[in-house]
Write an enzyme that holds these catalytic residues in place. Structure first.
Site: not given
Ligand code: TRP
Length: 342
Positions: A118, A207, A210
């Site tokens: 991040k 997966k 978003k």
């Protein structure tokens, strides 16, 4: 042996079908099946939400909406052993986080992959993002949680939580903090508890994620049900022309079978038996699309009946109960550290 289960779902970003089926639904099931003495803690880690810049004017509404999603999903809010709360409103989380940060090492936190991912390439990385795992450890240790159903990306954080608890207990030669179960036990627990990972509809090797990254592959809980059904109709499959549960060779079809089984409350075997060997992918998709459409219509109409006031009332009660558990734990540690006498 009674157990304590704890989980936090971040209040930023829109919740998708993968979050719902893999994360929320198993928790809701737990809330209805708690054995005597078990406790279930479900909270919104709203303080974690601000470790990276967010839309602050929306944060409150997103937090409330997260709780609304749990409730619309059927979370048993009337069970006394279910705790619903906001992290920010239980000051013990912030207080324990500070104390633990004085026992956590700069080196070990620097090695956290989520932090590295991040912060990479960012000019201004907040100190909050760096100490994020310490706050998470506080979330867990305050409630003596055994099981923390989270994704693989949180494994390091769970291990850090154990390391911190061991370090503190050794330092003061006393079991101040209960150790959460080892990662392997967490996995066992999550597998009993379904171990669901919904894949993207556009690339079934990944997966579901978003929707900004993958609009065609992701179904949001707030999507128009008809649009969602269309996404299922267009979902990636294969050209084997035979339906079977096989993640290796037919991940797209298997993903759809998984969605179908969960939304229709069937086991994997039952779902597979309903369709096994069938070659009409179109007919199969229509049924899955119908299940998704019906689920979303039903879910969204439940969402609309739950008012903000109702949610706030539930939170006030849940936060009161959460304080009753977390405050004594914080005090115990404050005493060990020498901040208070009794
Ligand atoms: N870090 C978790 C996530 O990103 C959210 C979280 C914060 C959490 N505190 C927690 C999860 C405590 C479980 C327990 O998904």
């Amino acid at each position: 042996m009674s157990k304590r289960i704890l989980t936090g779902v971040r209040a930023n970003g829109d919740i998708h079908l993968g979050n719902y089926l893999g994360g929320i639904r198993p928790m809701v099931k737990q809330s209805n099946e708690l054995a005597n003495g078990d406790k279930l803690f479900m909270f919104v880690p709203d303080l974690h939400s601000i470790t990276t810049p967010v839309n602050y004017s929306n944060l409150f509404a997103t937090t409330i909406n997260n709780i609304r999603i749990y409730l619309a999903s059927g979370l048993n809010k009337d069970n006394e052993d279910v705790y619903l709360y906001r992290q920010s409103q239980i000051s013990a989380h912030s207080e324990l986080s500070w104390l633990l940060s004085c026992f956590g090492y700069f080196g070990e936190l620097s090695r956290m992959t989520q932090f590295k991912d991040k912060s990479e390439g960012k000019a201004n990385v907040s100190v909050g993002l760096f100490s994020y795992p310490i706050l998470m450890a506080a979330d867990i240790l305050l409630y003596s949680a055994d099981y923390i159903p989270v994704g693989d990306d949180q494994k390091q954080h769970i291990e850090l939580t154990r390391d911190l608890a061991i370090r503190v207990n050794n330092k003061f030669d006393k079991e101040i903090f209960k150790l959460p179960k080892k990662w392997s036990k967490q996995l066992e627990f999550m597998n009993i508890d379904e171990g669901v990972r919904i894949r993207s509809l556009s690339d079934s090797t990944k997966k579901m994620s978003k929707s900004i990254d993958d609009p065609k592959g992701t179904i949001l809980l707030k999507d128009n049900p008809l649009d969602a059904a269309k996404k299922i109709m267009r979902a990636e499959t294969d050209n084997l022309m035979s339906i079977d549960w096989n993640w290796e060779n037919q991940p797209g079809i298997t993903n759809l079978l998984q969605i179908y089984s969960l939304l229709n409350d069937k086991t994997n075997e039952e779902a597979t038996n309903d369709w096994k060997g069938g070659d009409r992918y179109g007919d199969f998709k229509k049924v899955v699309a119908g299940s998704v459409e019906t689920f979303l219509m039903d879910f969204q109409s439940k969402m609309n009946t739950i008012t903000d006031q109702e949610i706030l009332d539930i939170l006030v009660k849940g936060e009161q109960k959460a304080r009753e558990i977390s405050t004594p734990k914080l005090k115990e540690f404050q005493k060990a550290v020498g901040l208070i006498k009794n």
